[in-house]
Scaffold this motif. Structure first.
Motif, PDB file in Angstrom:
ATOM      1  N   UNK A   6     -20.889 101.625-109.524  1.00 25.87           N
ATOM      2  CA  UNK A   6     -20.953 100.770-108.346  1.00 25.87           C
ATOM      3  C   UNK A   6     -21.656  99.468-108.709  1.00 25.87           C
ATOM      4  N   UNK A   7     -20.924  98.378-108.702  1.00 30.13           N
ATOM      5  CA  UNK A   7     -21.454  97.082-109.114  1.00 30.13           C
ATOM      6  C   UNK A   7     -22.441  96.506-108.102  1.00 30.13           C
ATOM      7  N   UNK A   8     -22.320  96.926-106.849  1.00 26.99           N
ATOM      8  CA  UNK A   8     -23.209  96.421-105.807  1.00 26.99           C
ATOM      9  C   UNK A   8     -24.668  96.701-106.089  1.00 26.99           C
ATOM     10  N   UNK A   9     -24.957  97.789-106.789  1.00 28.10           N
ATOM     11  CA  UNK A   9     -26.333  98.127-107.147  1.00 28.10           C
ATOM     12  C   UNK A   9     -26.965  96.984-107.935  1.00 28.10           C
ATOM     13  N   UNK A  10     -26.225  96.450-108.889  1.00 27.89           N
ATOM     14  CA  UNK A  10     -26.752  95.391-109.753  1.00 27.89           C
ATOM     15  C   UNK A  10     -26.812  94.061-109.008  1.00 27.89           C
ATOM     16  N   UNK A  11     -25.804  93.789-108.222  1.00 29.14           N
ATOM     17  CA  UNK A  11     -25.788  92.549-107.448  1.00 29.14           C
ATOM     18  C   UNK A  11     -26.932  92.552-106.440  1.00 29.14           C
ATOM     19  N   UNK A 120     -31.410  85.573-123.945  1.00 28.63           N
ATOM     20  CA  UNK A 120     -30.827  86.457-124.946  1.00 28.63           C
ATOM     21  C   UNK A 120     -29.309  86.451-124.970  1.00 28.63           C
ATOM     22  N   UNK A 121     -28.681  85.729-124.062  1.00 34.10           N
ATOM     23  CA  UNK A 121     -27.224  85.625-124.050  1.00 34.10           C
ATOM     24  C   UNK A 121     -26.782  84.575-125.065  1.00 34.10           C
ATOM     25  N   UNK A 122     -25.634  84.796-125.666  1.00 33.95           N
ATOM     26  CA  UNK A 122     -25.031  83.754-126.494  1.00 33.95           C
ATOM     27  C   UNK A 122     -24.383  82.724-125.567  1.00 33.95           C
ATOM     28  N   UNK A 123     -24.110  81.526-126.061  1.00 34.75           N
ATOM     29  CA  UNK A 123     -23.408  80.551-125.220  1.00 34.75           C
ATOM     30  C   UNK A 123     -22.080  81.092-124.682  1.00 34.75           C
ATOM     31  N   UNK A 124     -21.383  81.887-125.491  1.00 35.57           N
ATOM     32  CA  UNK A 124     -20.126  82.470-125.046  1.00 35.57           C
ATOM     33  C   UNK A 124     -20.344  83.477-123.919  1.00 35.57           C
ATOM     34  N   UNK A 125     -21.399  84.261-124.010  1.00 35.51           N
ATOM     35  CA  UNK A 125     -21.710  85.229-122.956  1.00 35.51           C
ATOM     36  C   UNK A 125     -22.079  84.512-121.654  1.00 35.51           C
ATOM     37  N   UNK A 126     -22.817  83.429-121.773  1.00 37.63           N
ATOM     38  CA  UNK A 126     -23.176  82.652-120.582  1.00 37.63           C
ATOM     39  C   UNK A 126     -21.913  82.102-119.925  1.00 37.63           C
ATOM     40  N   UNK A 127     -21.034  81.522-120.712  1.00 40.48           N
ATOM     41  CA  UNK A 127     -19.785  80.984-120.165  1.00 40.48           C
ATOM     42  C   UNK A 127     -18.951  82.085-119.524  1.00 40.48           C
ATOM     43  N   UNK A 128     -18.844  83.219-120.175  1.00 42.30           N
ATOM     44  CA  UNK A 128     -18.069  84.340-119.631  1.00 42.30           C
ATOM     45  C   UNK A 128     -18.706  84.868-118.352  1.00 42.30           C
ATOM     46  N   UNK A 129     -20.016  84.886-118.287  1.00 41.06           N
ATOM     47  CA  UNK A 129     -20.708  85.333-117.070  1.00 41.06           C
ATOM     48  C   UNK A 129     -20.309  84.460-115.891  1.00 41.06           C
ATOM     49  N   UNK A 130     -20.336  83.149-116.083  1.00 47.32           N
ATOM     50  CA  UNK A 130     -19.940  82.233-115.005  1.00 47.32           C
ATOM     51  C   UNK A 130     -18.485  82.447-114.598  1.00 47.32           C
ATOM     52  N   UNK A 131     -17.622  82.626-115.562  1.00 46.69           N
ATOM     53  CA  UNK A 131     -16.199  82.844-115.270  1.00 46.69           C
ATOM     54  C   UNK A 131     -16.018  84.117-114.457  1.00 46.69           C
ATOM     55  N   UNK A 132     -16.663  85.190-114.897  1.00 44.31           N
ATOM     56  CA  UNK A 132     -16.511  86.473-114.216  1.00 44.31           C
ATOM     57  C   UNK A 132     -17.125  86.453-112.823  1.00 44.31           C
ATOM     58  N   UNK A 133     -18.295  85.842-112.677  1.00 48.45           N
ATOM     59  CA  UNK A 133     -18.918  85.759-111.356  1.00 48.45           C
ATOM     60  C   UNK A 133     -18.071  84.930-110.393  1.00 48.45           C
ATOM     61  N   UNK A 134     -17.479  83.860-110.902  1.00 46.46           N
ATOM     62  CA  UNK A 134     -16.602  83.051-110.045  1.00 46.46           C
ATOM     63  C   UNK A 134     -15.377  83.855-109.617  1.00 46.46           C
ATOM     64  N   UNK A 135     -14.792  84.606-110.526  1.00 49.19           N
ATOM     65  CA  UNK A 135     -13.651  85.458-110.179  1.00 49.19           C
ATOM     66  C   UNK A 135     -14.043  86.510-109.148  1.00 49.19           C
ATOM     67  N   UNK A 136     -15.218  87.095-109.325  1.00 47.15           N
ATOM     68  CA  UNK A 136     -15.684  88.106-108.376  1.00 47.15           C
ATOM     69  C   UNK A 136     -15.881  87.485-106.995  1.00 47.15           C
ATOM     70  N   UNK A 137     -16.416  86.284-106.952  1.00 49.74           N
ATOM     71  CA  UNK A 137     -16.606  85.593-105.677  1.00 49.74           C
ATOM     72  C   UNK A 137     -15.272  85.314-105.012  1.00 49.74           C
TER      73      UNK A 137
END
Length: 156
Positions: A6-11, A120-137
């Motif tokens: 359940x992803x809501x736990x983390x959010x 501790x994130x790589x630049x690629x992980x940071x970029x992917x995080x933003x992409x995924x969060x935007x998609x989730x939104x």
């Protein structure tokens, strides 16, 4: 069949801890956590003279929450509203000098929070995080839209 976590736990955890972070860093300005304050201000830093409805649509926060945030920000002297000349039912929202001078403080807190979360994130992980969060939104907005249209079609 594999159970999907359940992803809501983390959010929810991020949200609650973020509330505490912003209460700590911005509470002295009477702008603690939540309620659309930061979303309104950051949008107005990019574009002033818009209506509350425009802000609500662009920051994906319901109109009622934005209206309350606007009232609070106005009472604290961060913004002011002026009646729209073309539509007297609408108000255009503008930053005051106090609101403008608050921008570096707010942006520093937001940057600090983001930097802390992505430590501790790589630049690629940071970029992917933003992409995924935007998609989730975007997916969440579609869910909300579908729920709203289902409610409208129910018999009264």
């Amino acid at each position: 069949m594999q159970k999907i976590p359940y992803i809501g736990k983390w959010i929810s955890g991020l949200y609650r801890i973020g509330q505490s972070f912003f209460d700590h860093h911005l509470g002295i300005y009477s702008l603690g956590s939540g309620n659309g304050y930061y979303a309104c201000l950051t949008f107005l830093y990019q574009q002033e003279g818009v209506t509350q409805d425009t802000i609500s649509k662009h920051v994906a926060i319901d109109k009622t929450t934005i209206a309350r945030a606007i009232m609070k920000l106005e009472s604290l002297g961060y913004i002011e509203r002026h009646v729209d000349r073309l539509d007297r039912r609408a108000n255009q929202v503008y930053l005051t000098e106090k609101g403008r001078s608050f921008q570096p403080i707010l942006e520093s807190a937001l940057t600090n929070w983001t930097t802390s979360l992505t430590r501790g994130f790589t630049p690629e992980e940071i970029e992917m995080t933003y992409i995924l969060l935007e998609k989730m939104t975007q997916n969440a907005l579609l869910i909300k839209e579908n729920l709203n249209s289902q409610e409208k079609s129910l018999p009264k």
